[in-house]
Each structure stands twice: as C-alpha cells, then as structure tokens.
Design a protein around this motif. Structure first.
Motif, PDB file in Angstrom:
ATOM      1  N   TYR A  48     -15.154  50.482  87.037  1.00  0.00           N
ATOM      2  CA  TYR A  48     -16.217  50.774  86.303  1.00  0.00           C
ATOM      3  C   TYR A  48     -15.694  50.935  84.628  1.00  0.00           C
ATOM      4  CZ  TYR A  48     -19.177  51.937  90.239  1.00  0.00           C
ATOM      5  OH  TYR A  48     -19.919  51.842  91.308  1.00  0.00           O
ATOM      6  N   VAL A  49     -14.544  51.647  84.475  1.00  0.00           N
ATOM      7  CA  VAL A  49     -13.926  51.347  82.994  1.00  0.00           C
ATOM      8  C   VAL A  49     -13.835  50.143  82.628  1.00  0.00           C
ATOM      9  CG1 VAL A  49     -12.017  52.351  81.583  1.00  0.00           C
ATOM     10  CG2 VAL A  49     -13.115  53.886  83.452  1.00  0.00           C
ATOM     11  N   ILE A  50     -13.168  49.288  83.251  1.00  0.00           N
ATOM     12  CA  ILE A  50     -13.046  47.913  82.733  1.00  0.00           C
ATOM     13  C   ILE A  50     -14.305  47.118  82.562  1.00  0.00           C
ATOM     14  CG2 ILE A  50     -12.265  45.629  83.579  1.00  0.00           C
ATOM     15  CD1 ILE A  50      -9.901  47.231  85.053  1.00  0.00           C
ATOM     16  N   LEU A  51     -15.270  47.252  83.357  1.00  0.00           N
ATOM     17  CA  LEU A  51     -16.621  46.448  83.246  1.00  0.00           C
ATOM     18  C   LEU A  51     -17.254  47.164  81.788  1.00  0.00           C
ATOM     19  CD1 LEU A  51     -18.045  46.474  86.913  1.00  0.00           C
ATOM     20  CD2 LEU A  51     -17.313  44.695  85.368  1.00  0.00           C
ATOM     21  N   GLY A  52     -17.130  48.543  81.910  1.00  0.00           N
ATOM     22  CA  GLY A  52     -17.658  48.861  80.653  1.00  0.00           C
ATOM     23  C   GLY A  52     -17.215  48.495  79.357  1.00  0.00           C
ATOM     24  N   SER A  53     -15.571  48.423  79.271  1.00  0.00           N
ATOM     25  CA  SER A  53     -15.118  47.987  78.252  1.00  0.00           C
ATOM     26  C   SER A  53     -15.282  46.364  77.752  1.00  0.00           C
ATOM     27  CB  SER A  53     -13.564  48.114  78.329  1.00  0.00           C
ATOM     28  OG  SER A  53     -13.044  47.220  79.313  1.00  0.00           O
ATOM     29  N   MET A  54     -15.830  45.669  78.958  1.00  0.00           N
ATOM     30  CA  MET A  54     -16.246  44.236  78.841  1.00  0.00           C
ATOM     31  C   MET A  54     -17.548  44.258  77.858  1.00  0.00           C
ATOM     32  SD  MET A  54     -15.072  42.751  82.364  1.00  0.00           S
ATOM     33  CE  MET A  54     -15.979  41.111  82.068  1.00  0.00           C
ATOM     34  N   VAL A  55     -18.407  45.197  78.097  1.00  0.00           N
ATOM     35  CA  VAL A  55     -19.659  45.060  77.224  1.00  0.00           C
ATOM     36  C   VAL A  55     -19.301  45.165  75.759  1.00  0.00           C
ATOM     37  CG1 VAL A  55     -21.550  46.615  76.700  1.00  0.00           C
ATOM     38  CG2 VAL A  55     -20.835  46.372  79.068  1.00  0.00           C
ATOM     39  N   PHE A  56     -18.312  45.862  75.345  1.00  0.00           N
ATOM     40  CA  PHE A  56     -17.643  45.687  74.023  1.00  0.00           C
ATOM     41  C   PHE A  56     -17.239  44.304  73.530  1.00  0.00           C
ATOM     42  CE2 PHE A  56     -17.733  50.288  74.907  1.00  0.00           C
ATOM     43  CZ  PHE A  56     -18.420  50.780  73.851  1.00  0.00           C
ATOM     44  N   LYS A  57     -16.500  43.701  74.431  1.00  0.00           N
ATOM     45  CA  LYS A  57     -16.007  42.386  74.370  1.00  0.00           C
ATOM     46  C   LYS A  57     -17.253  41.311  74.255  1.00  0.00           C
ATOM     47  CE  LYS A  57     -12.882  39.377  73.577  1.00  0.00           C
ATOM     48  NZ  LYS A  57     -11.967  39.352  72.417  1.00  0.00           N
ATOM     49  N   MET A  58     -18.288  41.398  74.944  1.00  0.00           N
ATOM     50  CA  MET A  58     -19.402  40.579  74.871  1.00  0.00           C
ATOM     51  C   MET A  58     -20.133  40.933  73.633  1.00  0.00           C
ATOM     52  SD  MET A  58     -21.154  40.497  78.703  1.00  0.00           S
ATOM     53  CE  MET A  58     -20.478  42.006  79.365  1.00  0.00           C
ATOM     54  N   ALA A  59     -20.245  42.250  73.047  1.00  0.00           N
ATOM     55  CA  ALA A  59     -20.919  42.408  72.038  1.00  0.00           C
ATOM     56  C   ALA A  59     -20.015  41.786  70.773  1.00  0.00           C
ATOM     57  CB  ALA A  59     -20.961  43.791  71.566  1.00  0.00           C
ATOM     58  N   GLU A  60     -18.669  41.835  70.813  1.00  0.00           N
ATOM     59  CA  GLU A  60     -18.012  41.098  69.726  1.00  0.00           C
ATOM     60  C   GLU A  60     -17.988  39.683  69.678  1.00  0.00           C
ATOM     61  OE1 GLU A  60     -14.337  38.805  68.398  1.00  0.00           O
ATOM     62  OE2 GLU A  60     -14.575  39.266  70.550  1.00  0.00           O
ATOM     63  N   CYS A  61     -18.122  39.164  70.789  1.00  0.00           N
ATOM     64  CA  CYS A  61     -18.399  37.790  70.930  1.00  0.00           C
ATOM     65  C   CYS A  61     -19.698  37.252  70.182  1.00  0.00           C
ATOM     66  CB  CYS A  61     -18.416  37.250  72.403  1.00  0.00           C
ATOM     67  SG  CYS A  61     -17.001  36.918  73.066  1.00  0.00           S
ATOM     68  N   CYS A  62     -20.823  37.994  70.424  1.00  0.00           N
ATOM     69  CA  CYS A  62     -22.019  37.869  69.594  1.00  0.00           C
ATOM     70  C   CYS A  62     -22.019  38.195  68.424  1.00  0.00           C
ATOM     71  CB  CYS A  62     -23.208  38.809  70.422  1.00  0.00           C
ATOM     72  SG  CYS A  62     -23.729  38.721  72.046  1.00  0.00           S
ATOM     73  N   PHE A  63     -21.165  39.029  67.632  1.00  0.00           N
ATOM     74  CA  PHE A  63     -20.925  38.951  66.425  1.00  0.00           C
ATOM     75  C   PHE A  63     -20.000  38.028  65.873  1.00  0.00           C
ATOM     76  CE2 PHE A  63     -21.994  43.490  66.529  1.00  0.00           C
ATOM     77  CZ  PHE A  63     -22.728  43.536  65.452  1.00  0.00           C
ATOM     78  N   ARG A  64     -19.145  37.120  66.733  1.00  0.00           N
ATOM     79  CA  ARG A  64     -18.589  36.327  66.335  1.00  0.00           C
ATOM     80  C   ARG A  64     -19.501  34.655  66.134  1.00  0.00           C
ATOM     81  NH1 ARG A  64     -14.415  34.162  70.558  1.00  0.00           N
ATOM     82  NH2 ARG A  64     -14.208  36.556  70.635  1.00  0.00           N
ATOM     83  N   PHE A  65     -20.265  34.673  67.221  1.00  0.00           N
ATOM     84  CA  PHE A  65     -21.312  33.764  66.847  1.00  0.00           C
ATOM     85  C   PHE A  65     -22.320  33.705  65.799  1.00  0.00           C
ATOM     86  CE2 PHE A  65     -20.374  33.123  71.551  1.00  0.00           C
ATOM     87  CZ  PHE A  65     -19.394  32.016  71.324  1.00  0.00           C
ATOM     88  N   LEU A  66     -22.658  34.985  65.522  1.00  0.00           N
ATOM     89  CA  LEU A  66     -23.835  35.228  64.440  1.00  0.00           C
ATOM     90  C   LEU A  66     -22.819  35.230  63.265  1.00  0.00           C
ATOM     91  CD1 LEU A  66     -25.400  38.403  65.726  1.00  0.00           C
ATOM     92  CD2 LEU A  66     -26.529  36.002  65.495  1.00  0.00           C
ATOM     93  N   GLY A  67     -21.710  35.547  62.935  1.00  0.00           N
ATOM     94  CA  GLY A  67     -21.073  35.266  61.623  1.00  0.00           C
ATOM     95  C   GLY A  67     -20.740  33.907  61.221  1.00  0.00           C
ATOM     96  N   LYS A  68     -20.870  33.006  61.887  1.00  0.00           N
ATOM     97  CA  LYS A  68     -20.555  31.586  61.399  1.00  0.00           C
ATOM     98  C   LYS A  68     -21.969  31.078  60.708  1.00  0.00           C
ATOM     99  CE  LYS A  68     -16.960  30.574  64.693  1.00  0.00           C
ATOM    100  NZ  LYS A  68     -16.319  29.521  65.523  1.00  0.00           N
TER     101      LYS A  68
END
Length: 68
Positions: A48-68
C-alpha cells in the motif's frame, strides 16, 4: 492570443522543475519506506505504501508533459 516572453517561459519551467523535484523526492522516500515495510513488517502494508508513492510519481510525470 497572448504572446509569452522568454522570461515568462523560463519562470514557468523553473516552477515545474521545483514541483517535479519535490514530487520525485516524495516518491523515492515513499518507495524506500514501502520496500522496508514489505521486507521487515507486513507485505500488505508495504504494498500500500509503494502504491501510494506511485501516485506522486504519476503526478510528476503529468507535470513533465505539461511543462514542455
């Protein structure tokens, strides 16, 4: 349509860069804690903790795509 200046674009990129770094740091720390919990404590809690931290990674990926 408003034309952005180079300075505005740079400011926006720096803002996204800082946000991405914070989200990535949260992900890494959460993943390390999750793996430690998985190995030493409870597999379910660690998962559960690993899955919860993956939410932050997915959010970071969204910001990576938006920033270009």
């Amino acid at each position: 349509m408003e034309i952005k200046s180079r300075r505005d674009e740079e400011s926006l990129r720096k803002k996204y860069f800082v946000i991405r770094n914070v989200l990535n740091t949260i992900f890494v720390v959460g993943a390390i804690i999750g793996v430690a919990l998985y190995i030493f404590k409870s597999e379910t809690t660690g998962t559960y903790v690993i899955l919860g931290s993956m939410v932050f990674k997915m959010a970071e990926c969204c910001f990576r795509f938006l920033g270009k």
